[in-house]
Write a protein that holds these residues in place. Sequence first.
Motif, PDB file in Angstrom:
ATOM      1  N   GLY A 202      -3.874   0.205   5.307  1.00 28.39           N
ATOM      2  CA  GLY A 202      -3.793   1.269   4.317  1.00 28.39           C
ATOM      3  C   GLY A 202      -3.382   2.573   4.976  1.00 28.39           C
ATOM      4  O   GLY A 202      -3.215   2.650   6.202  1.00 28.39           O
TER       5      GLY A 202
ATOM      6  N   ALA B  65       0.829  -1.205   0.000  1.00 29.80           N
ATOM      7  CA  ALA B  65       0.000   0.000   0.000  1.00 29.80           C
ATOM      8  C   ALA B  65       0.868   1.262   0.000  1.00 29.80           C
ATOM      9  O   ALA B  65       0.549   2.250  -0.682  1.00 29.80           O
ATOM     10  CB  ALA B  65      -0.927   0.004   1.210  1.00 29.80           C
TER      11      ALA B  65
ATOM     12  N   ALA C 100      -4.527  -1.944  -0.268  1.00 30.39           N
ATOM     13  CA  ALA C 100      -4.575  -2.657   1.013  1.00 30.39           C
ATOM     14  C   ALA C 100      -5.847  -3.496   1.112  1.00 30.39           C
ATOM     15  O   ALA C 100      -5.818  -4.629   1.623  1.00 30.39           O
ATOM     16  CB  ALA C 100      -4.507  -1.657   2.165  1.00 30.39           C
TER      17      ALA C 100
ATOM     18  N   SER D 113      -9.572   3.014   5.828  1.00 38.53           N
ATOM     19  CA  SER D 113      -8.311   2.491   5.300  1.00 38.53           C
ATOM     20  C   SER D 113      -7.352   2.038   6.393  1.00 38.53           C
ATOM     21  O   SER D 113      -6.736   0.977   6.282  1.00 38.53           O
ATOM     22  CB  SER D 113      -7.652   3.571   4.432  1.00 38.53           C
ATOM     23  OG  SER D 113      -6.332   3.260   4.107  1.00 38.53           O
TER      24      SER D 113
ATOM     25  N   PHE E  62      -5.260   2.794  -0.213  1.00 40.13           N
ATOM     26  CA  PHE E  62      -6.382   2.188   0.506  1.00 40.13           C
ATOM     27  C   PHE E  62      -6.924   0.976  -0.262  1.00 40.13           C
ATOM     28  O   PHE E  62      -7.070  -0.127   0.301  1.00 40.13           O
ATOM     29  CB  PHE E  62      -7.457   3.256   0.704  1.00 40.13           C
ATOM     30  CG  PHE E  62      -8.814   2.775   1.142  1.00 40.13           C
ATOM     31  CD1 PHE E  62      -8.978   1.660   1.944  1.00 40.13           C
ATOM     32  CD2 PHE E  62      -9.946   3.482   0.753  1.00 40.13           C
ATOM     33  CE1 PHE E  62     -10.243   1.249   2.351  1.00 40.13           C
ATOM     34  CE2 PHE E  62     -11.210   3.084   1.156  1.00 40.13           C
ATOM     35  CZ  PHE E  62     -11.355   1.954   1.950  1.00 40.13           C
TER      36      PHE E  62
END
Length: 375
Positions: A204, A16, A248, A199, A245
């Motif tokens: 994230g 990420a 991830a 996130s 985000f």
Amino acid sequence: MIYLDYAATTPISDNALHVFNEVSKNYYGNPNSLHDIGTSSKAVLEHCREELAKLVDAPSNGIYFTSGGTESNILAVKTLLRANKRKGKHIITTAMEHSSLYNFFKQLEYEQGYSVSYLAIDKFGQVAIDQLKEIISNDTILASIQHANSELGTIQQLEDIGEILHHNGVFFHSDCVQTFGKIPVNINQLKIDSLSISSHKIYGPKGVGAVYLNPSISWSSDFNNSNQEKGFRAGTVNVAGIAGFVTAAQDICKNIEFEQKRLSNLREYFISKINDLEFKMEIINSKSQLPNIIGILLNRTQGDYAMLEFNRAGIAISTGSACSLGDQQPSRSVMELGKSEAEAKRFIRISLGKSTSQGDIDKAIDICKKVSNNL
């Protein structure tokens, strides 16, 4: 240091972070700009929207990106209230909701004249379905019930709740911040009209989140002359953060079944060791439980003292939701189980993540033993 506070936040993953950096350098244009640099950023944004929609089995035109879980919760609820305002001013929720929603509903009660009903829960943390049926009225316009509690790990049966609400024409929002990436989150199966996700709970970047809002619902913007995210929110879209985000999200959802089983095994291992050693503490369990959250009620030791003992030993845990610790109040969620204020102050939470090993659990058990013996 051993980190056992994943329910509060997670470290950003290497993948990420790499995507975040690459998009920051190469797709830095404002996606609303009409030049080629802006157009390329918009292409990344729309690709991310489509990919996130796939993960929750939703249409991409129902996905809106935000700054995180709190904004997602409040914007989703505000939007649904405006969309159904002609029907009435009655809201159904629980006292176990995240502080962002709990405090917002209190504000709606005191400042805008809304009537808010708070559902009772049973000893397992499940909402009372029979009570839900009874309190729905002709002016009920919205119910907001979290998918799972961040302190207890209790998972609510959203499918059953959604059936009842939709039969009565009531919009249904759910805070899925703690569940997304840990257990399957499917829009159609859960029968919800909107959800919020974040996130930083799934490895994230911080400062990014998303809302799903049923595209069939007709709504108006709360932001005059705003064209970001179709008027759902104001402010320049964080394309790099969104890309990190969604990366991830894809990574965590790929391994969701394996990780769910691994964390469940670690949780059961912890509980079995605690039970074998007969420590003076109660493990909070539900009939439907997140695998990564272990809520513990100590017998006589204050939660904040226990947390300091863990910290001295190089282990990070918490005494509850990180978003509500500043007021030093006992956990609302624990008190909703029927526990006293004094008991709720003896609550600690251990939450597991992708780096948690059995060795980490063994060390946490040793500190539990020390805390339990040093009353």
